[in-house]
Design a protein around this motif. Structure first.
Motif, short mmCIF file in Angstrom:
data_model
loop_
_atom_site.label_atom_id
_atom_site.label_comp_id
_atom_site.label_asym_id
_atom_site.label_seq_id
_atom_site.Cartn_x
_atom_site.Cartn_y
_atom_site.Cartn_z
N ARG A 60 7.66 6.01 13.00
CA ARG A 60 8.23 4.66 12.86
C ARG A 60 7.51 3.98 11.69
NH1 ARG A 60 11.32 1.48 16.10
NH2 ARG A 60 9.87 -0.25 16.29
N PRO A 61 8.12 4.10 10.50
CA PRO A 61 7.44 3.55 9.33
C PRO A 61 7.21 2.05 9.44
CG PRO A 61 9.66 4.30 8.77
CD PRO A 61 9.41 4.71 10.18
N ARG A 62 6.19 1.58 8.71
CA ARG A 62 5.79 0.17 8.76
C ARG A 62 6.01 -0.47 7.39
NH1 ARG A 62 0.19 -1.84 11.58
NH2 ARG A 62 1.08 -1.37 13.61
N VAL A 63 6.68 -1.58 7.39
CA VAL A 63 6.94 -2.35 6.15
C VAL A 63 5.93 -3.50 6.14
CG1 VAL A 63 8.63 -3.86 5.04
CG2 VAL A 63 9.36 -1.68 6.05
N VAL A 64 5.04 -3.49 5.16
CA VAL A 64 3.88 -4.39 5.22
C VAL A 64 4.00 -5.52 4.20
CG1 VAL A 64 1.36 -4.44 5.02
CG2 VAL A 64 2.49 -2.39 5.91
N THR A 65 3.74 -6.74 4.66
CA THR A 65 3.62 -7.89 3.73
C THR A 65 2.22 -8.49 3.91
OG1 THR A 65 4.37 -9.54 5.32
CG2 THR A 65 6.08 -8.44 4.05
N ALA A 66 1.93 -9.53 3.14
CA ALA A 66 0.58 -10.12 3.19
C ALA A 66 0.24 -10.61 4.60
CB ALA A 66 0.49 -11.28 2.20
N ASP A 67 1.25 -11.13 5.32
CA ASP A 67 0.94 -11.76 6.61
C ASP A 67 1.56 -11.08 7.81
OD1 ASP A 67 -0.53 -13.85 5.38
OD2 ASP A 67 1.38 -14.75 4.77
N GLY A 68 2.19 -9.94 7.62
CA GLY A 68 2.81 -9.31 8.78
C GLY A 68 3.35 -7.93 8.47
N HIS A 69 4.03 -7.36 9.43
CA HIS A 69 4.69 -6.08 9.19
C HIS A 69 5.88 -5.92 10.13
CE1 HIS A 69 1.88 -4.82 12.49
NE2 HIS A 69 2.98 -4.21 12.89
N VAL A 70 6.81 -5.05 9.71
CA VAL A 70 7.94 -4.67 10.58
C VAL A 70 7.83 -3.17 10.83
CG1 VAL A 70 10.45 -4.57 10.86
CG2 VAL A 70 9.43 -6.42 9.50
N GLU A 71 7.92 -2.79 12.08
CA GLU A 71 7.97 -1.37 12.42
C GLU A 71 9.39 -1.04 12.82
OE1 GLU A 71 3.85 0.10 14.23
OE2 GLU A 71 5.53 0.19 15.65
N ALA A 72 9.92 0.09 12.32
CA ALA A 72 11.33 0.40 12.59
C ALA A 72 11.53 1.91 12.61
CB ALA A 72 12.19 -0.23 11.49
N ASP A 73 12.68 2.33 13.17
CA ASP A 73 12.98 3.77 13.17
C ASP A 73 13.30 4.25 11.76
OD1 ASP A 73 12.70 3.86 15.91
OD2 ASP A 73 14.82 3.38 16.27
N ALA A 74 13.89 3.37 10.97
CA ALA A 74 14.22 3.73 9.58
C ALA A 74 14.07 2.50 8.70
CB ALA A 74 15.66 4.25 9.50
N VAL A 75 13.76 2.77 7.44
CA VAL A 75 13.60 1.68 6.46
C VAL A 75 14.60 1.92 5.33
CG1 VAL A 75 12.02 0.75 4.70
CG2 VAL A 75 11.16 1.35 6.97
N ILE A 76 15.18 0.84 4.83
CA ILE A 76 16.08 0.94 3.67
C ILE A 76 15.51 0.11 2.53
CG2 ILE A 76 18.37 0.29 2.84
CD1 ILE A 76 19.35 1.31 5.62
N LEU A 77 15.22 0.77 1.43
CA LEU A 77 14.66 0.07 0.27
C LEU A 77 15.81 -0.37 -0.63
CD1 LEU A 77 11.67 2.47 -0.60
CD2 LEU A 77 11.66 0.40 0.84
N ALA A 78 15.90 -1.68 -0.84
CA ALA A 78 17.03 -2.23 -1.59
C ALA A 78 16.55 -3.24 -2.63
CB ALA A 78 18.02 -2.88 -0.62
N GLY A 79 15.40 -2.94 -3.26
CA GLY A 79 14.82 -3.89 -4.22
C GLY A 79 15.30 -3.66 -5.65
N ASN A 80 16.00 -2.55 -5.88
CA ASN A 80 16.61 -2.24 -7.17
C ASN A 80 15.67 -2.49 -8.34
OD1 ASN A 80 18.59 -1.35 -8.88
ND2 ASN A 80 20.09 -2.86 -8.33
N ALA A 81 16.15 -3.17 -9.39
CA ALA A 81 15.37 -3.29 -10.62
C ALA A 81 14.09 -4.09 -10.42
CB ALA A 81 16.23 -3.96 -11.70
N TYR A 82 14.00 -4.85 -9.34
CA TYR A 82 12.82 -5.69 -9.13
C TYR A 82 11.74 -5.01 -8.29
CZ TYR A 82 15.61 -9.47 -11.03
OH TYR A 82 16.37 -10.25 -11.88
N SER A 83 12.04 -3.83 -7.77
CA SER A 83 11.09 -3.20 -6.84
C SER A 83 10.07 -2.33 -7.57
CB SER A 83 11.86 -2.34 -5.83
OG SER A 83 10.94 -1.70 -4.98
N ARG A 84 8.87 -2.37 -7.07
CA ARG A 84 7.84 -1.46 -7.57
C ARG A 84 7.31 -0.61 -6.42
NH1 ARG A 84 10.13 -3.23 -10.96
NH2 ARG A 84 9.56 -4.55 -12.71
#
Ligand SMILES: Cc1cc2nc3c(=O)[nH]c(=O)nc-3n(C[C@H](O)[C@H](O)[C@H](O)COP(=O)(O)OP(=O)(O)OC[C@H]3O[C@@H](n4cnc5c(N)ncnc54)[C@H](O)[C@@H]3O)c2cc1C
Length: 430
Positions: free
Chosen positions: A221-245
């Protein structure tokens, strides 16, 4: 160099000024659990989240800035069928998949229309998109395309205009003819994105804004991490396109940010609007480096043109774009400009969106090469299918080979800029 965008409000665009809602979803704090976590709330993220929510998944969307803050809330609003690179997929897989590709070409148009109707999204959706020939040799492409369309569509879905009709219906001498498709059209993109987010929320999805994701921790269950929290989920979808690093090991140097720029005039008089676009269609020329424009609901001319692959924004967007507008419409010489803005689109070398997954449960799709209002919706559905194990359309894209430009992003941008210089010169040839 273009600034890194983190936790910003909308850019100063006509769209932001006329948005139907000023979204104010909370920032992500603490631990959140969901079936699926989506990173980025442009069309890719929001359309995918809405499809997933419609199918009963619990979805958390984490956005660095605001819903529609990126290219999705800043673009030309041209609803154009297709996904760039489909012809290359057909070449690889053969004519056996021609019908699947044809359906895919239109799926995004249908999804947008269905959603605008079902969720009553007020985004000024209009029918009609004209592709215009700036030189006689482009008329051959129009003739070829008409043949393809006759085989598939009811004749009333398109028109061809000769030189005189084009002059009459677009109020300019600049074109030799046009192909007009009424299954395509135009809309207020930020309002569509905000409306789709609102629809997803009403179906139970959770949106977080002003929450840049800093890391993805992989696992069952991957974890999506921000400065103040995180989301744990069965799947993650990355949709940041040209702005994502994010995920540089897998995704860096596949997609290159190119700046696109738009100006908006003051509202035109009824007479002027009627002179330059009585059918109120979106317009785009057939060059490689395109000029595109349309009227807004309040009759401003929204004119986009040129693209900057160097990684540097022009000092004045108006000085860059206005001469292009006046070349087509000298009659707008005295019309005031009220907005100018730019945004980054994701360019892929072979023009096929890069779609795939990392470690089995982190999916991504990015790089629509300036043609993503429709494509993002199709790809969102394809990713939602993949999460549920239906891989047929997903694999068509995931199997395509993409070239990663070695070296830094800067080197990549210079190579892309050089390639586009070649096309700019080609566009100038008769
Ligand atoms: C000026 C311009 C004109 C265009 N005109 C047209 C047009 O007329 N028709 C057409 O079909 N296409 C057009 N395009 C292309 C189209 O807008 C894009 O293909 C499409 O909007 C891409 O959507 P997206 O959701 O993938 O990316 P974006 O809309 O850019 O969204 C990405 C989002 O991810 C967020 N994000 C990034 N990194 C993180 C992170 N680490 N954490 C959290 N969030 C993150 C960003 O803040 C952003 O909101 C244009 C593009 C531009 C720039």
């Amino acid at each position: 160099m273009r600034a890194q965008h983190q936790q910003q409000e909308h850019t100063n665009s006509y769209y932001a000024a006329s948005a139907s809602e000023r979204t104010n979803y909370p920032a992500l704090e603490g631990a959140v659990s969901a079936d699926i976590c989506v990173v980025g709330a442009g069309f890719t993220g929001t359309a995918t989240a809405l499809t997933l929510a419609e199918r009963g998944y619990s979805v958390a969307v984490v956005e660095a800035n605001r819903v529609g803050w990126g290219a999705s809330g800043r673009n030309g609003g041209q609803v154009i069928n297709g996904i760039s690179g489909l012809e290359k997929i057909r070449k690889k897989h053969g004519d056996g998949i021609a019908d699947t590709l044809w359906d895919m070409k239109w799926r995004g148009n249908d999804l947008i229309r269905e959603r605008v109707a079902r969720y009553a999204i007020d985004c000024d959706l209009k029918d009609g998109f004209a592709e215009v020939a700036t030189k006689p040799r482009q008329l051959a492409w129009i003739a070829e395309y008409v043949e393809e369309r006759v085989a598939h569509d009811a004749p009333q879905t398109y028109e061809t205009w000769d030189r005189d009709q084009t002059r009459e219906l677009l109020g300019t001498n600049a074109y030799h003819g046009a192909f007009v498709c009424y299954r395509d059209g135009h809309l207020h993109p930020l309002n569509l994105c905000i409306g789709e987010a609102r629809a997803a929320v009403n179906l139970g999805a959770t949106f977080f804004e002003q929450s840049p994701v800093t890391n993805i921790e992989h696992g069952a269950r991957p974890r999506v991490v921000t400065a103040d929290g995180h989301v744990e989920a069965d799947a993650v979808i990355l949709a940041g396109n040209a702005y994502s690093r994010l995920e540089p090991k897998h995704l860096s140097n596949l997609v290159f940010p190119a700046g696109g720029y738009i100006i908006a005039t003051e509202p035109l008089s009824d007479e002027l609007a009627d002179e330059i676009n009585p059918k109120d269609v979106a317009v785009c020329d057939l060059n490689k480096v395109v000029d595109y424009y349309r009227l807004s609901a309040d009759k401003r001319l929204l004119f986009g043109g040129a693209c900057n692959y160097s990684g540097r924004d022009p000092a004045s967007i108006a000085a860059y774009i206005r001469p292009r507008m006046l070349r087509i419409y000298p009659q707008l010489q005295d019309v005031r400009l009220e907005y100018e803005w730019g945004g980054d689109m994701g360019i892929v070398l072979n023009r096929i969106p890069t779609l795939g997954r990392i470690n089995g449960n982190v999916y991504y799709c990015q790089g629509y090469s300036g043609h993503g209002v429709v494509g993002t919706h199709t790809m969102g559905e394809i990713m939602a299918d993949a999460v549920a194990g239906t891989m047929e359309r997903f694999d068509l894209f995931a199997d395509m080979k993409h070239f990663r430009i070695p070296g830094t992003q800067w080197v990549g941008n210079q190579i892309i800029a050089l390639g586009m210089l070649f096309y700019k010169i080609k566009d100038r040839l008769p």
